[in-house]
Design a protein around this motif. Sequence first.
Motif, PDB file in Angstrom:
ATOM      1  N   PHE A  49     -10.931  -4.356  -9.076  1.00 37.87           N
ATOM      2  CA  PHE A  49      -9.974  -4.253 -10.135  1.00 37.87           C
ATOM      3  C   PHE A  49      -8.578  -3.526  -8.535  1.00 37.87           C
ATOM      4  N   ILE A  50      -9.123  -1.910  -8.406  1.00 44.47           N
ATOM      5  CA  ILE A  50      -8.132  -1.477  -8.133  1.00 44.47           C
ATOM      6  C   ILE A  50      -7.693  -1.879  -7.195  1.00 44.47           C
ATOM      7  N   LEU A  51      -8.264  -2.704  -6.215  1.00 46.12           N
ATOM      8  CA  LEU A  51      -7.677  -2.874  -5.159  1.00 46.12           C
ATOM      9  C   LEU A  51      -6.728  -4.294  -5.140  1.00 46.12           C
ATOM     10  N   GLU A  52      -7.478  -5.433  -5.870  1.00 48.97           N
ATOM     11  CA  GLU A  52      -6.249  -6.018  -6.650  1.00 48.97           C
ATOM     12  C   GLU A  52      -4.731  -5.677  -7.425  1.00 48.97           C
ATOM     13  N   CYS A  53      -4.988  -4.427  -7.887  1.00 54.29           N
ATOM     14  CA  CYS A  53      -3.769  -3.625  -8.118  1.00 54.29           C
ATOM     15  C   CYS A  53      -3.010  -3.492  -7.359  1.00 54.29           C
ATOM     16  N   LYS A  55      -2.731  -4.729  -4.050  1.00 49.08           N
ATOM     17  CA  LYS A  55      -1.626  -6.389  -3.507  1.00 49.08           C
ATOM     18  C   LYS A  55      -0.813  -6.497  -4.157  1.00 49.08           C
ATOM     19  N   LYS A  56      -1.230  -6.404  -6.214  1.00 49.26           N
ATOM     20  CA  LYS A  56       0.905  -6.469  -6.789  1.00 49.26           C
ATOM     21  C   LYS A  56       1.530  -5.300  -6.353  1.00 49.26           C
ATOM     22  N   GLY A  57       0.987  -4.458  -6.279  1.00 51.54           N
ATOM     23  CA  GLY A  57       1.562  -3.225  -5.904  1.00 51.54           C
ATOM     24  C   GLY A  57       1.887  -2.392  -7.437  1.00 51.54           C
ATOM     25  N   ILE A  58       0.620  -2.656  -8.311  1.00 47.12           N
ATOM     26  CA  ILE A  58       0.784  -1.742  -9.903  1.00 47.12           C
ATOM     27  C   ILE A  58       0.368  -0.566  -9.410  1.00 47.12           C
ATOM     28  N   PRO A  59       1.321   0.637  -9.372  1.00 45.74           N
ATOM     29  CA  PRO A  59       0.727   2.152  -9.714  1.00 45.74           C
ATOM     30  C   PRO A  59      -0.664   3.066 -10.434  1.00 45.74           C
ATOM     31  N   GLN A  60      -1.154   3.658  -9.985  1.00 47.18           N
ATOM     32  CA  GLN A  60      -2.211   3.828 -10.372  1.00 47.18           C
ATOM     33  C   GLN A  60      -1.852   4.517 -11.349  1.00 47.18           C
ATOM     34  N   SER A  61      -0.387   4.762 -12.123  1.00 42.73           N
ATOM     35  CA  SER A  61      -1.025   5.007 -13.694  1.00 42.73           C
ATOM     36  C   SER A  61      -0.767   4.148 -14.317  1.00 42.73           C
ATOM     37  N   LYS A  62      -0.744   2.985 -14.280  1.00 42.87           N
ATOM     38  CA  LYS A  62      -0.249   1.874 -14.754  1.00 42.87           C
ATOM     39  C   LYS A  62      -2.145   1.956 -15.048  1.00 42.87           C
ATOM     40  N   TYR A  63      -3.246   1.646 -14.112  1.00 43.67           N
ATOM     41  CA  TYR A  63      -4.326   1.380 -14.508  1.00 43.67           C
ATOM     42  C   TYR A  63      -5.650   2.535 -14.958  1.00 43.67           C
ATOM     43  N   LEU A  64      -5.376   3.892 -14.395  1.00 50.04           N
ATOM     44  CA  LEU A  64      -5.805   4.657 -14.812  1.00 50.04           C
ATOM     45  C   LEU A  64      -5.736   5.543 -16.167  1.00 50.04           C
ATOM     46  N   LYS A  65      -6.260   5.848 -17.267  1.00 48.77           N
ATOM     47  CA  LYS A  65      -6.540   6.318 -18.479  1.00 48.77           C
ATOM     48  C   LYS A  65      -7.111   7.814 -18.669  1.00 48.77           C
ATOM     49  N   ASN A  66      -6.367   8.255 -18.189  1.00 46.88           N
ATOM     50  CA  ASN A  66      -7.359  10.371 -18.727  1.00 46.88           C
ATOM     51  C   ASN A  66      -8.110  10.325 -17.667  1.00 46.88           C
ATOM     52  N   GLY A  67      -7.638   9.598 -16.627  1.00 46.10           N
ATOM     53  CA  GLY A  67      -8.437   9.427 -15.130  1.00 46.10           C
ATOM     54  C   GLY A  67      -9.578   8.797 -14.913  1.00 46.10           C
ATOM     55  N   PHE A  68      -9.738   8.179 -16.001  1.00 41.75           N
ATOM     56  CA  PHE A  68     -10.894   6.581 -15.469  1.00 41.75           C
ATOM     57  C   PHE A  68     -10.186   5.212 -15.242  1.00 41.75           C
ATOM     58  N   VAL A  69     -10.815   3.747 -14.499  1.00 44.11           N
ATOM     59  CA  VAL A  69      -9.956   3.282 -14.379  1.00 44.11           C
ATOM     60  C   VAL A  69     -10.117   2.325 -15.751  1.00 44.11           C
ATOM     61  N   ASP A  70      -8.872   1.739 -16.081  1.00 40.71           N
ATOM     62  CA  ASP A  70      -8.953   0.759 -17.612  1.00 40.71           C
ATOM     63  C   ASP A  70      -9.087  -0.388 -16.964  1.00 40.71           C
ATOM     64  N   MET A 346     -12.302   4.199   4.880  1.00 43.37           N
ATOM     65  CA  MET A 346     -11.354   5.336   4.338  1.00 43.37           C
ATOM     66  C   MET A 346     -10.006   5.394   4.047  1.00 43.37           C
ATOM     67  N   LYS A 347      -9.599   4.691   5.099  1.00 46.83           N
ATOM     68  CA  LYS A 347      -7.683   4.498   4.474  1.00 46.83           C
ATOM     69  C   LYS A 347      -7.957   4.071   3.029  1.00 46.83           C
ATOM     70  N   ALA A 348      -8.717   3.017   2.635  1.00 42.14           N
ATOM     71  CA  ALA A 348      -7.682   2.932   1.311  1.00 42.14           C
ATOM     72  C   ALA A 348      -8.295   4.347   0.495  1.00 42.14           C
ATOM     73  N   TYR A 349     -10.011   4.913   0.431  1.00 44.42           N
ATOM     74  CA  TYR A 349     -10.067   5.997  -0.234  1.00 44.42           C
ATOM     75  C   TYR A 349      -9.328   6.805  -0.475  1.00 44.42           C
ATOM     76  N   ILE A 350      -8.180   7.909   0.981  1.00 43.34           N
ATOM     77  CA  ILE A 350      -7.902   8.777   0.672  1.00 43.34           C
ATOM     78  C   ILE A 350      -6.364   7.903   0.330  1.00 43.34           C
ATOM     79  N   GLU A 351      -6.021   6.852   0.229  1.00 40.85           N
ATOM     80  CA  GLU A 351      -5.220   6.282  -0.446  1.00 40.85           C
ATOM     81  C   GLU A 351      -5.050   6.877  -2.061  1.00 40.85           C
ATOM     82  N   ASP A 352      -5.829   6.328  -2.412  1.00 43.98           N
ATOM     83  CA  ASP A 352      -6.523   6.494  -4.249  1.00 43.98           C
ATOM     84  C   ASP A 352      -6.582   8.224  -4.476  1.00 43.98           C
ATOM     85  N   LEU A 353      -7.057   8.791  -2.960  1.00 41.74           N
ATOM     86  CA  LEU A 353      -6.561  10.733  -3.681  1.00 41.74           C
ATOM     87  C   LEU A 353      -5.643  11.077  -3.283  1.00 41.74           C
TER      88      LEU A 353
END
Length: 372
Positions: A49-53, A55-70, A346-353
């Motif tokens: 789901f994160i990878l799909e987001c 790809k569509k340029g969705i900022p992390q703040s839109k799919y995270l709620k209190n630190g968890f993936v929605d 690792m690149k994707a993981y670091i970007e996520d961090l």
Amino acid sequence: MGHQVIIFDFSVIRGLWETRVKKNKERQRKEKERLEKSSLEKIKQEWNFILECRKKGIPQSKYLKNGFVDTDKKILDTYGKASQLQKRHPLSDEANKERNKFIFQLSGEQWMEFPDSLKEQIYLKEWHVYNTLIQSIPAYIGLFKDLRVLELSKNQINHLPVEIGCLKNLKVLNVSFNNLKSVPPELGDCENLEKLDLSGNMEISELPFELSNLKQVTVVDVSANKFHSIPICVLRMSNLQWLDISSNNLKDLPEDIDRLDQLQTLLLQKNKLTYLPRALVNMPKLSLLVVSGDDLVEIPTAVCESTTGLKFISLKDSPVETIVCGDSEEIIETEREREQFEKEFMKAYIEDLKERDSTPSYTTKVLLSLQL
């Protein structure tokens, strides 16, 4: 004496098999339910789901709620429509044509050498060449005085010409996943170089001291090679912010590694380190340190308990069985592909961090154990 004829009751045999089939289907159903409820399956779904987001340029703040993936599908639908609207207003064709005039692109295994017409286009500012069978860079590259970007990833290049030192305006050099065994000292003349990627060549074991002149470099990636120590020239790159020297043969780190006072990310996983020097604590801007924990016997407590915001990540190495076959090149290619996959992960993981750092969270420190 006549033949004996054995008569089976097929209805009994059929009943036995039907019972076995039912039991097997029941086991499969329960296993499927178990997997659907397992944490591993949930993590896999969230990661996809994160990878799909992304790809569509969705900022992390839109799919995270209190630190968890929605994993809300409406998010994907909403941004999918938005991206389609954006496609209706692309840059004008004239602007694209003007930009593309200065970019040379080449790909495909049908190419074994650069086209002759290239030498006449010395006004070019970027080369993007990948996935070809080209083995050498022509000497006339020294004529391309305006060249800014030289992307030559995933080819068969076995050496860099000394003329590369003539590229005074070069900012990016990427010759990852080729067949290089060394780097010419003349590369140190590229005084405006900012990013140097030599990863995945598998055979480079040292860098010339002349590369100490590269004072503008902020990113160095020499992962998946044969370095036994961090090159002296790298320690003298005063603006270095990112150093990836993972998947090499490092046994220790230099005690003066803290002279890299601008370093923010240090990737050391898949080496042979047994300890980490305390000097790491003296690096004020170091925010991400990744190591492999299997061989480490000594880690300074101050590194794990750093109050500077340092994220210390210890990876568990997973030994991969060597495929025994007659063609050694096939084994090498497999190693290259595996290294490339791990780098992308690792690149994707670091970007996520990094995204998590920019998102409000109740957690300020990260200590994870991953298995590659």
